[in-house]
Structure formats: C-alpha cells, structure tokens
Design a protein around this motif. Sequence first.
Motif, PDB file in Angstrom:
ATOM      1  N   LEU A   1       0.849  -1.186   0.000  1.00  0.00           N
ATOM      2  CA  LEU A   1       0.000   0.000   0.000  1.00  0.00           C
ATOM      3  C   LEU A   1       0.888   1.240   0.000  1.00  0.00           C
ATOM      4  O   LEU A   1       1.881   1.293   0.721  1.00  0.00           O
ATOM      5  CB  LEU A   1      -0.910   0.026   1.232  1.00  0.00           C
ATOM      6  N   ILE A   2       0.523   2.221  -0.823  1.00  0.00           N
ATOM      7  CA  ILE A   2       1.218   3.511  -0.851  1.00  0.00           C
ATOM      8  C   ILE A   2       0.233   4.594  -0.419  1.00  0.00           C
ATOM      9  O   ILE A   2      -0.918   4.605  -0.851  1.00  0.00           O
ATOM     10  CB  ILE A   2       1.752   3.841  -2.260  1.00  0.00           C
ATOM     11  N   VAL A   3       0.703   5.490   0.452  1.00  0.00           N
ATOM     12  CA  VAL A   3      -0.128   6.609   0.885  1.00  0.00           C
ATOM     13  C   VAL A   3       0.515   7.908   0.407  1.00  0.00           C
ATOM     14  O   VAL A   3       1.682   8.190   0.717  1.00  0.00           O
ATOM     15  CB  VAL A   3      -0.300   6.634   2.418  1.00  0.00           C
ATOM     16  N   PHE A   4      -0.244   8.678  -0.364  1.00  0.00           N
ATOM     17  CA  PHE A   4       0.181   9.989  -0.830  1.00  0.00           C
ATOM     18  C   PHE A   4      -0.549  11.043  -0.011  1.00  0.00           C
ATOM     19  O   PHE A   4      -1.781  11.040   0.061  1.00  0.00           O
ATOM     20  CB  PHE A   4      -0.157  10.174  -2.313  1.00  0.00           C
ATOM     21  N   LEU A   5       0.205  11.953   0.581  1.00  0.00           N
ATOM     22  CA  LEU A   5      -0.370  13.007   1.409  1.00  0.00           C
ATOM     23  C   LEU A   5       0.072  14.364   0.875  1.00  0.00           C
ATOM     24  O   LEU A   5       1.263  14.612   0.685  1.00  0.00           O
ATOM     25  CB  LEU A   5       0.082  12.859   2.863  1.00  0.00           C
ATOM     26  N   ASP A   6      -0.887  15.241   0.595  1.00  0.00           N
ATOM     27  CA  ASP A   6      -0.607  16.623   0.202  1.00  0.00           C
ATOM     28  C   ASP A   6      -0.012  16.752  -1.200  1.00  0.00           C
ATOM     29  O   ASP A   6       0.694  17.710  -1.478  1.00  0.00           O
ATOM     30  CB  ASP A   6       0.306  17.307   1.230  1.00  0.00           C
ATOM     31  N   SER A   7      -0.295  15.817  -2.071  1.00  0.00           N
ATOM     32  CA  SER A   7       0.158  15.906  -3.468  1.00  0.00           C
ATOM     33  C   SER A   7      -1.052  16.157  -4.368  1.00  0.00           C
ATOM     34  O   SER A   7      -1.866  15.252  -4.579  1.00  0.00           O
ATOM     35  CB  SER A   7       0.874  14.623  -3.889  1.00  0.00           C
ATOM     36  N   GLY A   8      -1.153  17.366  -4.883  1.00  0.00           N
ATOM     37  CA  GLY A   8      -2.302  17.727  -5.708  1.00  0.00           C
ATOM     38  C   GLY A   8      -2.394  16.921  -6.986  1.00  0.00           C
ATOM     39  O   GLY A   8      -3.481  16.664  -7.495  1.00  0.00           O
ATOM     40  N   THR A   9      -1.243  16.532  -7.513  1.00  0.00           N
ATOM     41  CA  THR A   9      -1.181  15.592  -8.632  1.00  0.00           C
ATOM     42  C   THR A   9      -0.086  14.593  -8.313  1.00  0.00           C
ATOM     43  O   THR A   9       0.875  14.915  -7.615  1.00  0.00           O
ATOM     44  CB  THR A   9      -0.861  16.280  -9.976  1.00  0.00           C
ATOM     45  N   VAL A  10      -0.215  13.394  -8.832  1.00  0.00           N
ATOM     46  CA  VAL A  10       0.766  12.361  -8.507  1.00  0.00           C
ATOM     47  C   VAL A  10       2.137  12.707  -9.088  1.00  0.00           C
ATOM     48  O   VAL A  10       3.179  12.311  -8.543  1.00  0.00           O
ATOM     49  CB  VAL A  10       0.278  10.983  -9.007  1.00  0.00           C
TER      50      VAL A  10
ATOM     51  N   HIS B   1      -5.869  18.230  -0.180  1.00  0.00           N
ATOM     52  CA  HIS B   1      -6.817  19.347  -0.052  1.00  0.00           C
ATOM     53  C   HIS B   1      -6.758  20.299  -1.240  1.00  0.00           C
ATOM     54  O   HIS B   1      -7.409  21.347  -1.225  1.00  0.00           O
ATOM     55  CB  HIS B   1      -6.519  20.124   1.245  1.00  0.00           C
ATOM     56  N   HIS B   2      -5.998  19.984  -2.276  1.00  0.00           N
ATOM     57  CA  HIS B   2      -5.818  20.906  -3.387  1.00  0.00           C
ATOM     58  C   HIS B   2      -7.007  20.887  -4.361  1.00  0.00           C
ATOM     59  O   HIS B   2      -7.471  19.820  -4.757  1.00  0.00           O
ATOM     60  CB  HIS B   2      -4.540  20.568  -4.157  1.00  0.00           C
TER      61      HIS B   2
ATOM     62  N   ASN C   1      -9.481   7.609  -2.400  1.00  0.00           N
ATOM     63  CA  ASN C   1      -9.239   9.046  -2.358  1.00  0.00           C
ATOM     64  C   ASN C   1     -10.048   9.722  -1.254  1.00  0.00           C
ATOM     65  O   ASN C   1     -11.209   9.371  -1.021  1.00  0.00           O
ATOM     66  CB  ASN C   1      -9.621   9.683  -3.698  1.00  0.00           C
ATOM     67  N   TYR C   2      -9.393  10.683  -0.602  1.00  0.00           N
ATOM     68  CA  TYR C   2     -10.102  11.559   0.325  1.00  0.00           C
ATOM     69  C   TYR C   2      -9.555  12.965   0.091  1.00  0.00           C
ATOM     70  O   TYR C   2      -8.490  13.332   0.608  1.00  0.00           O
ATOM     71  CB  TYR C   2      -9.903  11.131   1.776  1.00  0.00           C
ATOM     72  N   VAL C   3     -10.249  13.727  -0.738  1.00  0.00           N
ATOM     73  CA  VAL C   3      -9.818  15.067  -1.125  1.00  0.00           C
ATOM     74  C   VAL C   3     -10.864  16.062  -0.633  1.00  0.00           C
ATOM     75  O   VAL C   3     -12.031  15.979  -1.009  1.00  0.00           O
ATOM     76  CB  VAL C   3      -9.649  15.185  -2.656  1.00  0.00           C
ATOM     77  N   LYS C   4     -10.427  16.975   0.198  1.00  0.00           N
ATOM     78  CA  LYS C   4     -11.339  17.938   0.805  1.00  0.00           C
ATOM     79  C   LYS C   4     -10.703  19.317   0.715  1.00  0.00           C
ATOM     80  O   LYS C   4      -9.614  19.538   1.249  1.00  0.00           O
ATOM     81  CB  LYS C   4     -11.610  17.558   2.265  1.00  0.00           C
TER      82      LYS C   4
ATOM     83  N   LEU D   1       0.512  25.840 -16.904  1.00  0.00           N
ATOM     84  CA  LEU D   1       1.903  25.453 -17.088  1.00  0.00           C
ATOM     85  C   LEU D   1       2.191  24.115 -16.410  1.00  0.00           C
ATOM     86  O   LEU D   1       3.348  23.780 -16.153  1.00  0.00           O
ATOM     87  CB  LEU D   1       2.823  26.547 -16.533  1.00  0.00           C
ATOM     88  N   GLY D   2       1.133  23.372 -16.110  1.00  0.00           N
ATOM     89  CA  GLY D   2       1.299  22.052 -15.522  1.00  0.00           C
ATOM     90  C   GLY D   2       1.514  22.051 -14.028  1.00  0.00           C
ATOM     91  O   GLY D   2       1.837  21.025 -13.436  1.00  0.00           O
ATOM     92  N   GLY D   3       1.327  23.212 -13.388  1.00  0.00           N
ATOM     93  CA  GLY D   3       1.519  23.306 -11.946  1.00  0.00           C
ATOM     94  C   GLY D   3       0.224  23.151 -11.183  1.00  0.00           C
ATOM     95  O   GLY D   3      -0.797  22.710 -11.711  1.00  0.00           O
ATOM     96  N   GLY D   4       0.245  23.558  -9.931  1.00  0.00           N
ATOM     97  CA  GLY D   4      -0.938  23.413  -9.089  1.00  0.00           C
ATOM     98  C   GLY D   4      -0.828  24.261  -7.851  1.00  0.00           C
ATOM     99  O   GLY D   4       0.048  25.114  -7.728  1.00  0.00           O
ATOM    100  N   GLY D   5      -1.729  24.012  -6.901  1.00  0.00           N
ATOM    101  CA  GLY D   5      -1.728  24.757  -5.652  1.00  0.00           C
ATOM    102  C   GLY D   5      -3.108  25.242  -5.297  1.00  0.00           C
ATOM    103  O   GLY D   5      -4.085  24.490  -5.367  1.00  0.00           O
TER     104      GLY D   5
END
Length: 333
Positions: free
Chosen positions: A89-98, A120-121, A131-134, A298-302
């Motif tokens: 299992l892999i857990v990603f935290l705080d990454s708006g895109t992989v 949360h992004h 997924n749990y995105v809030k 430009l492929g970014g996020g935030g």
Amino acid sequence: MPEKTNSAPQEILSVVKSAKNVLLIMDSRFDFDALCSTLAFSDFLKQLSVKHTCIFGYDIPTKVKGRFDTSRITENVNVQTYNYAPHDLIVFLDSGTVGHLVKTHDYVPPANIPSINIDHHAGNPHYGTYNYVKETTSTSSALFDLFRAWHVDITKAMANYLLAAIVTDSGLLQYSSTNQVELQKVIDLMNLGADYHGFMRYLTQNEAYEDMVVKGIIYANLVFDRQNKFAYSVLNQADIDKKQIKEFSVVPADVIKKLADTDFVFVIRTDPETPGSWYISLRSHNPEFDVLHIAQQLGGGGHKVAAGCSISFTQAQTADEAVKVIIDLAKHT
C-alpha cells in the motif's frame, strides 16, 4: 469524465488496517503540511502496529529538524527507481497531482500497488485507488477529520503536527479557507496539547541568517509594475552561491506577497535539483486574483492565492522570457 468522489472514511481505514507494509511518500514541494501530515499518519500507523516506511526525494531543512523529529523519514530517495516490491500500500499526502512526487513533475506510481490519496488541493484528479480530497486549509485538516471519524487517539505530538500544518498552510490563519470550522480545529488541537504559541514564536521570531540573506537577494531584484498591478523578482542560484548560502527555508514569493497596490506577485528561481527549468512561485495579493489558473496552464498546481509551476528552458531561455510567459497568462486570468 467520471465524477470525482471520495472513498468512505471507514473504507480507507479498512484498507490501512489490512496492509502489511505501507509506504508514505512526501510531496516534493516541501512545506509543513507535507511533512506534518506524513509524521501524523506515521504515528497513526504505529498505533495500529502497521509496518511502514517514510521517504522523501530531497533534503528536509535543518531548521525544521530543530522543531520536529524527522529521523523516521529517509531523505534523498529516488522515488523513480525505488524498490516498491516490499510494499502492499502507498499513501500519498498533500500531493495535488501524482506527478508532484518529484520536482520534474513526471512521477508515475507503480500500477500494481493500491494507493490512498489524501489531499486538499483544488483540481486534485483523484489519482489514488482510494481518495479523500477535501478543499480546506490543509491536508492535515482533512487528516484531522479522518482521525476523528476513525476515533484515533490523537496524542500531543500528533496534535502539534496537525496544528503546525493548519497554521502554515492557511497563511497563518489569514487565507479565506480559514473559517469558523478551521479555527475550531486549532482550538481543539490546543486542547489536545498542541503548543500554538511556541510554534508561532518558532515561525516569527526564529529567522536564520541564511533566510535573511536570501530575502535580501529577492528584494534587490524586485521589479514593480504599478500600472499593471504586479511585481516579481528573480532568485538565481548563482546569486545564492555567491553569498555562500548552502540552505534556506524561505518560500520566495511569500517574501514579496505583502506588496501594496498589486494583484499578484511571483518569483522566478533556478534550482540545482531541477536543471533545465525555471521554478515559479506565485501569490495573490488581491484575494480575488486566481494565481492557480496561471500555474495550471503550465502544468503546476496549488491554490487560488498560492500556487507554483515550472517553465522549461526550451520554452523560456532567460528569466525575462519566463516573466513574459507569466504576464501573458495573467492577462487572461
């Protein structure tokens, strides 16, 4: 496009409890939310006696290590070539895109291992198996909600992690995402033992010499277009090296975001960890100006008021050309 829906908290909990060896990967864009959500989730896994590993692709700033024990996180791990075989299992935290797991934004996770995406992004595409995105102040705020839904014993250490992330990712509780619910979370975490005043002293009265020098470079290179209501600065690695600065924790655009009579500001910097591209950090001074719209093109996020992206040297060979790219996009924001 399929509707983006969150997995039920209890479904995520069941997946975590069933795992034998979990991998937590920190987002490449270091901040307290990326760090502290990882540390809090690690403490939660310890309570469950679930074996796990925490990795980060870069250096954790020395100043941060003076505040939090980060020894459980292995730094400078190449997540592209990492051996994922032991993990189920892999857990990603705080990454708006992989893709943001690496600064080059081209990370691709192993297809044969299920993953949990907690974030949360705005615009998160729900890239995880679960997924749990809030959209809230921080990933740690969303994680706090999950912990309470799971009836987790939130220790004093965990409360300190969560509070640090909520406070910093909300711009010291100043962004519009800071509502009564978020303020109540801060109170609840203080009641659980989080040291709000100590952390605020650490943030506001504990500045490193190196950070002050870098701020000086940013101010010296500041350009203000009063008519068009924007400002920018350039932070070249050559200028940093000339001052013999080896490490700093300043977020470049935060240095100039308070400039009056602007809609937005940005800082262009070169980074030895991403040769071949300019890294752009953007901040809104006018809360109605959406810098996320610029970054996403430009492929970014935030977030609407705080975002980041990269521009390759093939697209902009000089800093002036990179500035032009940003300004042209801003005209349509």
